[in-house]
Motif scaffolding. Structure first.
Motif, short mmCIF file in Angstrom:
data_model
loop_
_atom_site.label_atom_id
_atom_site.label_comp_id
_atom_site.label_asym_id
_atom_site.label_seq_id
_atom_site.Cartn_x
_atom_site.Cartn_y
_atom_site.Cartn_z
N THR A 1 1.04 -0.74 0.11
CA THR A 1 -0.31 -0.06 0.03
C THR A 1 0.97 1.13 0.04
OG1 THR A 1 -1.79 1.16 1.24
CG2 THR A 1 -0.44 0.17 2.67
N PHE A 2 0.19 2.56 -0.35
CA PHE A 2 1.03 3.64 -0.58
C PHE A 2 0.44 4.50 0.35
CE2 PHE A 2 0.77 1.69 -4.04
CZ PHE A 2 2.26 1.08 -4.36
N PHE A 3 1.98 5.57 0.70
CA PHE A 3 1.56 7.08 2.22
C PHE A 3 1.85 7.34 1.90
CE2 PHE A 3 1.11 9.12 5.59
CZ PHE A 3 -0.33 9.28 6.13
N PRO A 4 1.72 8.97 1.42
CA PRO A 4 0.41 9.59 1.78
C PRO A 4 -0.44 8.42 0.41
CG PRO A 4 2.09 11.04 1.29
CD PRO A 4 3.04 9.34 1.37
N HIS A 5 -1.98 8.65 0.33
CA HIS A 5 -2.27 8.64 -0.36
C HIS A 5 -1.87 9.16 -1.78
CE1 HIS A 5 -5.72 7.99 -2.84
NE2 HIS A 5 -6.92 6.98 -1.34
N PRO A 6 -2.59 7.83 -3.30
CA PRO A 6 -1.90 9.14 -4.10
C PRO A 6 -2.35 10.17 -4.62
CG PRO A 6 -1.99 6.83 -4.52
CD PRO A 6 -2.72 7.23 -3.20
N ARG A 7 -3.42 10.12 -3.76
CA ARG A 7 -4.99 11.95 -4.19
C ARG A 7 -4.11 13.23 -2.89
NH1 ARG A 7 -10.85 9.83 -3.63
NH2 ARG A 7 -11.24 12.06 -3.47
N MET A 8 -3.21 12.76 -2.53
CA MET A 8 -2.68 13.51 -2.11
C MET A 8 -1.56 14.13 -2.98
SD MET A 8 -2.40 11.90 2.42
CE MET A 8 -4.32 11.68 2.75
N VAL A 9 -0.78 13.25 -2.98
CA VAL A 9 0.77 13.73 -3.78
C VAL A 9 -0.29 14.18 -5.20
CG1 VAL A 9 2.41 13.05 -5.05
CG2 VAL A 9 1.63 12.37 -2.89
N LEU A 10 -1.04 13.58 -6.45
CA LEU A 10 -1.78 14.00 -7.86
C LEU A 10 -2.01 14.87 -7.92
CD1 LEU A 10 -1.07 10.48 -9.06
CD2 LEU A 10 0.64 12.57 -9.34
N LYS A 11 -3.39 15.07 -6.60
CA LYS A 11 -4.70 15.97 -6.66
C LYS A 11 -4.46 17.18 -5.21
CE LYS A 11 -7.39 13.09 -9.54
NZ LYS A 11 -8.47 12.47 -10.62
N GLN A 12 -3.57 17.55 -4.70
CA GLN A 12 -3.60 17.89 -3.51
C GLN A 12 -4.69 19.16 -3.94
OE1 GLN A 12 0.66 19.87 -2.94
NE2 GLN A 12 1.51 18.01 -3.75
N ASP A 13 -5.04 19.79 -4.15
CA ASP A 13 -6.65 21.14 -4.17
C ASP A 13 -7.34 20.74 -4.00
OD1 ASP A 13 -5.94 19.98 -6.88
OD2 ASP A 13 -8.12 20.87 -7.80
N GLU A 14 -7.39 18.82 -3.93
CA GLU A 14 -8.60 18.31 -3.54
C GLU A 14 -8.21 17.89 -2.28
OE1 GLU A 14 -10.00 15.04 -5.35
OE2 GLU A 14 -9.91 16.01 -7.49
N LYS A 15 -9.64 18.25 -1.04
CA LYS A 15 -9.83 17.85 0.38
C LYS A 15 -9.80 16.47 0.05
CE LYS A 15 -11.42 18.45 4.60
NZ LYS A 15 -9.67 17.94 5.55
N ILE A 16 -8.96 15.91 0.90
CA ILE A 16 -9.65 13.87 1.04
C ILE A 16 -9.48 13.27 2.53
CG2 ILE A 16 -7.05 13.05 1.27
CD1 ILE A 16 -7.22 10.77 -0.25
N GLN A 17 -10.67 12.40 2.86
CA GLN A 17 -11.13 12.37 3.69
C GLN A 17 -11.07 10.73 3.89
OE1 GLN A 17 -15.25 13.92 4.41
NE2 GLN A 17 -14.24 15.21 6.08
#
Length: 309
Positions: free
Chosen positions: A52-68
């Protein structure tokens, strides 16, 4: 379970069977896949690995989106350990890793580092730079590098996707029982007990104020909940308020737990709080006396609920 914080910390010992993904929530759909992984590993004398990966890929590739996310990385690790997986690798996801081509990922990571014999993967899995490769490319690479590819069916993947969406929606709506049914375990909040305003003490309802450091952790809908926690080797029940305490003009949102029949000092301790059921919305009362009357009713309701568990 052996846990590694990077692929490069892992030293291959035997041939492996692997699955990969975020596995957020480690819900019943995820558990079925991991049970399959463990079962096949034992049958074929392979090492079971979850990558698995951390940070979540979306935290890196889509930093303008708030992820929960449903889990912090520590919570997820503990849930995965319960499934019997032998090795968990939590690899840092960054822009450099995202630039690996599909074949580089397979050759440099799966083969050279993880000694792959078989991979269990979703039929719709995309990988490599810009997620350009799919399951068909993986099968071709499997033939080239001599590893087996087992596809997770469309129905299983859909179930996983639906479950994750429904869990998040249920929690944001305060439907704890529904979330629990999809998770296969209680939803929990883990954090540090910190000093609060101590208003609860004035009406005989002292609370432990929980500070959650990870801002990506999904917090359920504001309101009052029945909860349990395991403190000093015993289960303790209580009720928790998520909100901003409007009766005492609270401004910032807080998470406060009143434990029943519990008088031990737990400031500066880290605790895990399991959510069992939601009682009601947070409400502003005209006075502290009115608030206390409602808390008395909440406590009676909670204790009756706990007796039925």
């Amino acid at each position: 379970m052996n846990t590694f914080q990077s692929i490069f910390d892992y030293n291959k010992k035997k041939k492996s069977i692997l699955t990969l993904g975020t596995f957020d929530g480690v819900h019943i759909g995820h558990q079925k896949i991991l049970q399959k992984l463990v079962k096949e590993a034992k049958a074929s004398d392979l090492e079971s690995i979850l990558l698995t990966f951390f940070p979540h890929p979306r935290m890196v590739l889509k930093q303008d989106e708030k992820i929960q996310l449903l889990n912090t990385i520590d919570e997820k690790s503990k849930l995965i350990e319960k499934t019997g997986v032998h090795t968990l690798i939590i690899h840092p996801f960054d822009s450099t890793f995202s630039e690996l081509s599909a074949e580089e990922f397979v050759k440099k990571i799966l083969i050279d580092k993880l000694n792959l014999a078989k991979i269990i993967i979703g039929y719709d899995h995309k990988f490599g730079k810009n997620r350009s490769a799919d399951i068909n490319d993986l099968i071709i690479l499997g033939k080239k590098y001599n590893f087996e590819v087992e596809q997770i069916s469309a129905k299983e993947i859909d179930d996983i996707s639906i479950s994750s969406t429904k869990i998040r929606k249920a929690l944001l709506n305060g439907n704890i029982e529904l979330a629990t049914s999809y998770l296969g375990h209680d939803y929990s909040l883990f954090g540090l007990v910190v000093e609060g305003e101590k208003n609860g003490r004035t009406i005989n309802y002292p609370t432990a104020n929980l500070k959650i450091s990870e801002d990506y952790k999904l917090i359920p809908k504001n309101g009052v909940y029945i909860v349990s926690s395991f403190i000093d080797n015993k289960t303790v029940f209580g009720m928790m308020n998520i909100g901003n305490n409007p009766t005492v003009q609270g401004i910032s949102e807080s998470i406060e737990i009143h434990f029943f029949d519990f008088n031990e000092e737990i400031y500066a301790k880290e605790i895990c709080v399991n959510l069992l059921s939601r009682i009601r919305d947070e409400k502003k009362f005209d006075s502290l006396d009115e608030l206390k009357k409602q808390l008395d009713l909440d406590k009676e309701y909670s204790k009756n609920y706990i007796l039925k568990i």
